[in-house]
Design a protein around this motif. Structure first.
Motif, PDB file in Angstrom:
ATOM      1  N   PHE A   1       5.843   1.292  -6.965  1.00  0.00           N
ATOM      2  CA  PHE A   1       6.297   2.632  -6.612  1.00  0.00           C
ATOM      3  C   PHE A   1       6.484   3.500  -7.854  1.00  0.00           C
ATOM      4  N   ARG A   2       7.108   2.918  -8.875  1.00  0.00           N
ATOM      5  CA  ARG A   2       7.325   3.705 -10.095  1.00  0.00           C
ATOM      6  C   ARG A   2       5.988   4.072 -10.737  1.00  0.00           C
ATOM      7  N   ALA A   3       5.009   3.159 -10.630  1.00  0.00           N
ATOM      8  CA  ALA A   3       3.665   3.456 -11.161  1.00  0.00           C
ATOM      9  C   ALA A   3       3.023   4.599 -10.362  1.00  0.00           C
ATOM     10  N   GLN A   4       3.240   4.609  -9.043  1.00  0.00           N
ATOM     11  CA  GLN A   4       2.677   5.698  -8.229  1.00  0.00           C
ATOM     12  C   GLN A   4       3.303   7.046  -8.606  1.00  0.00           C
ATOM     13  N   LEU A   5       4.632   7.043  -8.805  1.00  0.00           N
ATOM     14  CA  LEU A   5       5.311   8.292  -9.181  1.00  0.00           C
ATOM     15  C   LEU A   5       4.765   8.811 -10.516  1.00  0.00           C
ATOM     16  N   LYS A   6       4.541   7.893 -11.432  1.00  0.00           N
ATOM     17  CA  LYS A   6       4.015   8.269 -12.747  1.00  0.00           C
ATOM     18  C   LYS A   6       2.621   8.894 -12.606  1.00  0.00           C
ATOM     19  N   ARG A   7       1.798   8.243 -11.777  1.00  0.00           N
ATOM     20  CA  ARG A   7       0.430   8.717 -11.538  1.00  0.00           C
ATOM     21  C   ARG A   7       0.431  10.118 -10.925  1.00  0.00           C
ATOM     22  N   LEU A   8       1.456  10.385 -10.074  1.00  0.00           N
ATOM     23  CA  LEU A   8       1.525  11.695  -9.405  1.00  0.00           C
ATOM     24  C   LEU A   8       2.317  12.714 -10.228  1.00  0.00           C
ATOM     25  N   GLY A   9       2.667  12.337 -11.479  1.00  0.00           N
ATOM     26  CA  GLY A   9       3.375  13.272 -12.362  1.00  0.00           C
ATOM     27  C   GLY A   9       4.826  13.497 -11.951  1.00  0.00           C
ATOM     28  N   LYS A  10       5.438  12.483 -11.341  1.00  0.00           N
ATOM     29  CA  LYS A  10       6.831  12.650 -10.880  1.00  0.00           C
ATOM     30  C   LYS A  10       7.748  11.604 -11.523  1.00  0.00           C
ATOM     31  N   ASN A  11       7.423  11.178 -12.739  1.00  0.00           N
ATOM     32  CA  ASN A  11       8.239  10.113 -13.334  1.00  0.00           C
ATOM     33  C   ASN A  11       9.520  10.627 -13.984  1.00  0.00           C
ATOM     34  N   ASP A  12       9.797  11.956 -13.849  1.00  0.00           N
ATOM     35  CA  ASP A  12      11.070  12.473 -14.377  1.00  0.00           C
ATOM     36  C   ASP A  12      12.162  12.438 -13.312  1.00  0.00           C
ATOM     37  N   LEU A  13      11.819  11.950 -12.104  1.00  0.00           N
ATOM     38  CA  LEU A  13      12.807  11.899 -11.020  1.00  0.00           C
ATOM     39  C   LEU A  13      13.826  10.794 -11.261  1.00  0.00           C
ATOM     40  N   LYS A  14      15.034  11.020 -10.788  1.00  0.00           N
ATOM     41  CA  LYS A  14      16.054   9.963 -10.817  1.00  0.00           C
ATOM     42  C   LYS A  14      15.920   9.188  -9.507  1.00  0.00           C
ATOM     43  N   VAL A  15      15.465   7.938  -9.618  1.00  0.00           N
ATOM     44  CA  VAL A  15      15.068   7.179  -8.425  1.00  0.00           C
ATOM     45  C   VAL A  15      15.853   5.870  -8.330  1.00  0.00           C
TER      46      VAL A  15
ATOM     47  N   ALA B   1       0.840  -1.210   0.000  1.00  0.00           N
ATOM     48  CA  ALA B   1       0.000   0.000   0.000  1.00  0.00           C
ATOM     49  C   ALA B   1       0.872   1.256   0.000  1.00  0.00           C
ATOM     50  N   ILE B   2       1.958   1.232   0.792  1.00  0.00           N
ATOM     51  CA  ILE B   2       2.856   2.398   0.848  1.00  0.00           C
ATOM     52  C   ILE B   2       3.442   2.679  -0.535  1.00  0.00           C
TER      53      ILE B   2
ATOM     54  N   TRP C   1      -0.422  -8.877  -7.688  1.00  0.00           N
ATOM     55  CA  TRP C   1      -0.995  -8.989  -6.329  1.00  0.00           C
ATOM     56  C   TRP C   1      -1.240 -10.453  -5.971  1.00  0.00           C
ATOM     57  N   LYS C   2      -0.811 -10.835  -4.771  1.00  0.00           N
ATOM     58  CA  LYS C   2      -1.055 -12.207  -4.297  1.00  0.00           C
ATOM     59  C   LYS C   2      -1.774 -12.145  -2.957  1.00  0.00           C
ATOM     60  N   ASN C   3      -2.865 -12.896  -2.828  1.00  0.00           N
ATOM     61  CA  ASN C   3      -3.531 -13.006  -1.530  1.00  0.00           C
ATOM     62  C   ASN C   3      -2.757 -13.983  -0.644  1.00  0.00           C
ATOM     63  N   ASP C   4      -3.086 -13.981   0.658  1.00  0.00           N
ATOM     64  CA  ASP C   4      -2.344 -14.817   1.618  1.00  0.00           C
ATOM     65  C   ASP C   4      -2.253 -16.272   1.194  1.00  0.00           C
ATOM     66  N   ASP C   5      -3.371 -16.784   0.647  1.00  0.00           N
ATOM     67  CA  ASP C   5      -3.432 -18.228   0.371  1.00  0.00           C
ATOM     68  C   ASP C   5      -2.872 -18.588  -1.006  1.00  0.00           C
ATOM     69  N   GLU C   6      -2.367 -17.578  -1.757  1.00  0.00           N
ATOM     70  CA  GLU C   6      -1.823 -17.870  -3.093  1.00  0.00           C
ATOM     71  C   GLU C   6      -0.319 -18.115  -3.008  1.00  0.00           C
ATOM     72  N   GLN C   7       0.174 -18.912  -3.947  1.00  0.00           N
ATOM     73  CA  GLN C   7       1.603 -19.237  -3.983  1.00  0.00           C
ATOM     74  C   GLN C   7       2.405 -18.022  -4.455  1.00  0.00           C
ATOM     75  N   GLY C   8       3.679 -17.970  -4.043  1.00  0.00           N
ATOM     76  CA  GLY C   8       4.558 -16.912  -4.564  1.00  0.00           C
ATOM     77  C   GLY C   8       4.789 -15.810  -3.548  1.00  0.00           C
ATOM     78  N   GLY C   9       5.885 -15.062  -3.763  1.00  0.00           N
ATOM     79  CA  GLY C   9       6.251 -13.967  -2.849  1.00  0.00           C
ATOM     80  C   GLY C   9       5.214 -12.861  -2.876  1.00  0.00           C
ATOM     81  N   LYS C  10       4.964 -12.297  -1.721  1.00  0.00           N
ATOM     82  CA  LYS C  10       3.901 -11.275  -1.616  1.00  0.00           C
ATOM     83  C   LYS C  10       4.446  -9.853  -1.740  1.00  0.00           C
ATOM     84  N   ASN C  11       5.779  -9.708  -1.673  1.00  0.00           N
ATOM     85  CA  ASN C  11       6.362  -8.356  -1.724  1.00  0.00           C
ATOM     86  C   ASN C  11       7.439  -8.246  -2.795  1.00  0.00           C
ATOM     87  N   LEU C  12       7.172  -8.859  -3.941  1.00  0.00           N
ATOM     88  CA  LEU C  12       8.199  -8.889  -4.984  1.00  0.00           C
ATOM     89  C   LEU C  12       8.097  -7.710  -5.950  1.00  0.00           C
ATOM     90  N   HIS C  13       6.996  -6.950  -5.872  1.00  0.00           N
ATOM     91  CA  HIS C  13       6.758  -5.937  -6.918  1.00  0.00           C
ATOM     92  C   HIS C  13       6.691  -4.513  -6.367  1.00  0.00           C
TER      93      HIS C  13
END
Length: 518
Positions: free
Chosen positions: A312-326, A277-278, A295-307
């Protein structure tokens, strides 16, 4: 009660007889010697509470004697008494870890004050702490009973943490017990408060609610971006507000702390929900909608924090900040920490550097974090102590020290906190029910309604619906959720361990700190 024993070392001890008598009249036992060699022999043979020592003596100086006494017993407090006020002597004395420094001629009250400061300090501080808390108790009680809003709750929790840390100085188990029961009452009221308001906080962006995980970046991190000044956003996994207070003095050595704020972690207070969410700037229900594959729910296979980086880059783009060096760095083991130390200078060329640091994982290495914490952190005080020790010796601290003094900003935060669980609650569910101890989702959950916050429709809590008719429940205060099978085994295994995922002040009200290099 045994008298406090003082060893006074001075080659002109005869002229100090009146001082000796004065201290004896105040209840101290004073033994005198005229040179350093006798002083060293004396501390080897007898227990001494404090040494008063002249700096200028024939044969062996006060500083040389001091070094030898510290070899015998590092713990003995030593007060250096000297005519010499030169700065380098003071520096040498302080570097040799003296407890106090007095300039001759000393009057008896000066010596008495020094002794009180060294010997009675702990007792006096403890007494003052207890009295001050007694005076504050009523104010806290009134604040709890005056329907606090979300800002006032953050304030109440900070005050409780303040008193908890202050009470470490007190040796009054009765007062510590009073504080613990006040904290537990606060958690009961906080649970009711969250139960009443949570759905409205997540439902609409326009509702006057707290900054939460999904709005943290927008309101507490990105506004601090400034051209030409790199911003480091450091997220330390599972860091409570009191743990932040434990490491704050270490940060304060190199950084000026500008703002000590807090925000609300979303439910469940668990990594895969809060941290995603952050970084996405969305509630889990919206992450699932926009990133169906990732997105993976608790009961689904695979890492839950891999993306997280992708989110984050999608959020920056949405907020018009995708020109930042990150840059995005995730540290989940010691090697990754050492890589960060080696690479930290290169990060100074970016506008924004995200560092995610899995602190609990670091503590536990290959063993389960539950077991290591059970062994090392049996209570809140040792939990804070481990945190401090871990951070002090961590690659993260080394990396920040390497660039301290350069021009950059830090925003430090966490994804959620944790609570020490004590009260088992019985839950019955089908095979699909999740195993988490502080929250569960599944169909046909059977539970005692007053023991949990329940959402029959997870979307009301901003959560995906993992399977049709799934509901979510969150444990209150210090409760943990156990199934009836093998009930006693699990109750005994998990009781008094630190868990997260539910509703408590410790899990939900978490730090976000703004700092600049000194």
């Amino acid at each position: 009660m045994a008298l406090t024993k003082i060893l006074w070392v001075d080659d002109e001890i005869e002229s100090l007889q009146s001082q000796k008598l004065f201290l004896e009249s105040k209840g101290y036992e004073v033994h005198t010697v005229t040179n350093g060699f006798d002083a060293i022999d004396y501390v080897k043979e007898y227990a001494v509470d404090v040494v008063l020592m002249d700096e200028t003596m024939p044969g062996i100086t006060g500083l040389e004697t001091l070094a030898k006494i510290k070899e015998v017993s590092k713990q003995i407090p030593i007060v250096l008494i000297t005519k010499n006020e030169t700065e380098n002597l003071m520096d040498d004395a302080i570097g040799s870890q003296i407890s106090d420094y007095l300039i001759k001629p000393v009057n008896p009250n000066q010596v008495l004050l020094s002794l009180k400061k060294i010997l009675d300090n702990k007792r006096l501080v403890a007494e003052k702490t207890t009295t001050a808390y007694q005076q504050q108790f009523r104010n806290l009680f009134m604040a709890l009973n005056s329907s606090p809003d979300y800002n006032e709750w953050m304030d109440i929790y900070k005050k409780l943490v303040y008193w908890e840390l202050e009470m470490e100085k007190s040796d009054s188990p009765e007062m510590q017990e009073v504080l613990q029961s006040q904290k537990s009452e606060a958690n009961t009221e906080f649970f009711k408060f969250v139960s009443r308001n949570y759905a409205s906080w997540v439902k609409s962006k326009s509702v006057d609610g707290p900054v939460m995980s999904h709005t943290l970046m927008q309101f507490k991190v990105l506004p601090h971006l400034e051209k030409g000044t790199p911003l480091f956003f450091i997220l330390i996994d599972n860091l409570r507000f009191d743990q932040w207070k434990a490491i704050q003095p270490i940060f304060a050595e190199s950084f000026r702390i500008l703002e000590e704020d807090s925000f609300y972690s979303i439910l469940p207070t668990a990594t895969q929900y809060c941290r995603n969410a952050i970084f996405s700037g969305m509630l889990p229900v919206d992450i699932e909608k926009n990133f169906q594959v990732e997105w993976k729910n608790d009961d689904e296979q695979g890492g839950k924090n891999l993306h997280e980086e992708e989110f984050f880059r999608a959020q920056l783009k949405r907020l018009g900040k995708n020109d930042l060096k990150v840059s995005y760095t995730k540290v989940v083991n010691n090697q990754a920490g050492l890589d960060l130390v080696n690479n930290i200078h290169n990060l100074m060329n970016n506008d924004l550097n995200v560092i995610v640091y899995n602190f609990v994982d670091m503590l536990s290495h290959a063993r389960t974090e539950m077991e290591v914490l059970k062994e090392l952190a049996s209570d809140e005080i040792s939990y804070r102590s481990i945190t401090r020790s871990w951070f002090e010796h961590s690659p993260l601290h080394q990396a920040l020290k390497k660039i301290a003094g350069k021009n950059f900003k830090i925003v430090l935060a966490t994804d959620h906190g944790s609570v020490k669980v004590k009260t088992p609650y019985k839950v019955v569910g089908d095979k699909q029910t999740t195993a988490n101890l502080r929250y569960k989702h599944g169909r046909n959950l059977n539970y005692e309604p007053k023991e949990v916050l329940a959402f029959r429709d997870p979307r009301e809590a901003g959560l995906p619906v993992p399977t049709i008719n799934s509901s979510f429940i969150f444990a209150k205060c210090d409760g943990f959720l156990c199934y009836p099978n093998n009930y006693n085994y699990y109750v005994n295994y998990y009781r008094n361990t630190f868990q997260h995922g539910g509703v408590s002040l410790e899990e939900m009200i978490v730090p976000v700190i703004k700092m600049v290099s000194k």
